[in-house]
Write an enzyme that holds these catalytic residues in place. Structure first.
Site, PDB file in Angstrom:
ATOM      1  N   THR A  90       0.845  -1.189   0.000  1.00 41.11           N
ATOM      2  CA  THR A  90       0.000   0.000   0.000  1.00 41.11           C
ATOM      3  C   THR A  90       0.884   1.244   0.000  1.00 41.11           C
ATOM      4  OG1 THR A  90      -1.568  -1.255   1.347  1.00 41.11           O
ATOM      5  CG2 THR A  90      -1.908   1.125   1.194  1.00 41.11           C
ATOM      6  N   THR A  91       0.457   2.278  -0.731  1.00 39.39           N
ATOM      7  CA  THR A  91       1.196   3.541  -0.733  1.00 39.39           C
ATOM      8  C   THR A  91       0.306   4.646  -0.157  1.00 39.39           C
ATOM      9  OG1 THR A  91       0.510   3.974  -3.027  1.00 39.39           O
ATOM     10  CG2 THR A  91       2.625   2.862  -2.696  1.00 39.39           C
ATOM     11  N   TYR A 116       6.454  -3.501  -6.484  1.00 36.92           N
ATOM     12  CA  TYR A 116       7.222  -4.736  -6.319  1.00 36.92           C
ATOM     13  C   TYR A 116       7.531  -5.416  -7.653  1.00 36.92           C
ATOM     14  CZ  TYR A 116       6.646  -4.346  -1.317  1.00 36.92           C
ATOM     15  OH  TYR A 116       6.718  -3.900  -0.018  1.00 36.92           O
ATOM     16  N   HIS A 175      -3.569   4.886 -13.857  1.00 35.46           N
ATOM     17  CA  HIS A 175      -3.982   3.721 -13.074  1.00 35.46           C
ATOM     18  C   HIS A 175      -5.495   3.564 -13.133  1.00 35.46           C
ATOM     19  CE1 HIS A 175       0.073   3.973 -11.311  1.00 35.46           C
ATOM     20  NE2 HIS A 175      -0.112   2.711 -10.965  1.00 35.46           N
ATOM     21  N   HIS A 176      -5.976   2.470 -12.543  1.00 32.07           N
ATOM     22  CA  HIS A 176      -7.409   2.189 -12.501  1.00 32.07           C
ATOM     23  C   HIS A 176      -8.153   3.226 -11.660  1.00 32.07           C
ATOM     24  CE1 HIS A 176      -6.725   0.505  -8.444  1.00 32.07           C
ATOM     25  NE2 HIS A 176      -5.617   0.008  -8.976  1.00 32.07           N
ATOM     26  N   LYS A 183      -7.960   3.449  -7.685  1.00 33.04           N
ATOM     27  CA  LYS A 183      -6.721   3.746  -6.959  1.00 33.04           C
ATOM     28  C   LYS A 183      -6.909   5.029  -6.154  1.00 33.04           C
ATOM     29  CE  LYS A 183      -1.693   4.233  -7.404  1.00 33.04           C
ATOM     30  NZ  LYS A 183      -1.458   3.279  -6.297  1.00 33.04           N
ATOM     31  N   GLY A 189       2.477   6.071  -5.992  1.00 31.88           N
ATOM     32  CA  GLY A 189       3.751   5.922  -5.300  1.00 31.88           C
ATOM     33  C   GLY A 189       4.894   5.659  -6.257  1.00 31.88           C
ATOM     34  N   THR A 190       4.613   4.922  -7.330  1.00 33.18           N
ATOM     35  CA  THR A 190       5.659   4.637  -8.320  1.00 33.18           C
ATOM     36  C   THR A 190       6.108   5.906  -9.015  1.00 33.18           C
ATOM     37  OG1 THR A 190       4.737   2.432  -8.667  1.00 33.18           O
ATOM     38  CG2 THR A 190       6.238   3.275 -10.359  1.00 33.18           C
TER      39      THR A 190
END
Length: 227
Positions: A78-79, A105, A134-135, A138, A144-145
């Protein structure tokens, strides 16, 4: 091993599936079964070799406090909670717990982070920006990436300005594009996830790694040790 997966969302379900594929036992807890970390008691946590959290920025902090306070070994995917990182680091140290956290990850994303640093060093005078998609479910934006990519660029070129644009569309698993632009040309570095399996597999392998360790690590610090 026996893993506890927190979160019945799309990524959490894939994590559980891959853990089973790799020969592990798995228990999954949805947020409705674990409000305010109420299920994470010492006797319950003692059953598990590691805990894997893919919940929400709101749920993850109570989950971490409960797990780390009981000396658990935890992987957090989780971010959106990193303002609390130092508190979690101190709690893990006091309780001899294990904490492994990361914005992503995926092995491919880890490679992209390294390439981002090299790109910034190669053309530090270019204008840099990041676009992420993203979806729609989110919770955090920027992702976070995307923030990790920005940090990678700025670690290579201190003071570099990097604008992030976020998009939330359909069921997108994750698209990140770094653009380096000058008056003469443009360079793009792109990572696109086709599914959540890459993230989930990395998280399960991270749990296998941390199950007998005490301390705090960011995933990029240990990803090369996973083979």
């Amino acid at each position: 091993m026996l893993f506890l997966v927190l979160g019945r969302g799309k990524t959490g379900r894939v994590v559980a599936d891959i853990a089973h594929e790799r020969g592990h036992g798995v228990r999954v807890l949805g947020e409705e079964e674990n409000r305010d970390a109420s299920a994470l008691t010492a006797p319950f946590l003692a059953q598990f070799d590691a805990v894997i959290d893919f919940t929400t920025p709101q749920a993850v902090i109570p989950n971490m406090r409960a797990c780390l306070a009981n000396g658990a070994h935890m992987v957090v995917g989780t971010t959106g909670w990193y303002s609390q990182l130092e508190d979690m680091r101190a709690l893990a140290a006091r309780k001899n717990a294990g904490l492994l956290y990361g914005t992503n990850y995926s092995v491919g994303v880890q490679a992209t982070l390294r390439l981002a640093k090299e790109l910034a060093k190669a053309v530090p005078h270019y204008r840099f920006s990041i676009s992420e998609t993203h979806h729609v479910s989110k919770k955090d934006a920027p992702s976070g990436t995307a923030l990790s990519l920005k940090q990678a660029l700025q670690s290579a070129v201190p003071g570099l300005e990097v604008e992030i644009t976020s998009h939330r569309e359909g069921d997108a698993s994750g698209l990140h594009v770094i653009e380096a632009r000058s008056e003469n040309d443009v360079i793009e570095l792109k990572h696109e996830a086709f599914s959540r399996r890459g993230f989930a597999e990395g998280a399960v392998r991270a749990a296998e790694w941390i199950h007998d360790k005490k301390g705090v690590w960011e995933f990029s610090e240990i990803s090369s040790q996973l083979g």
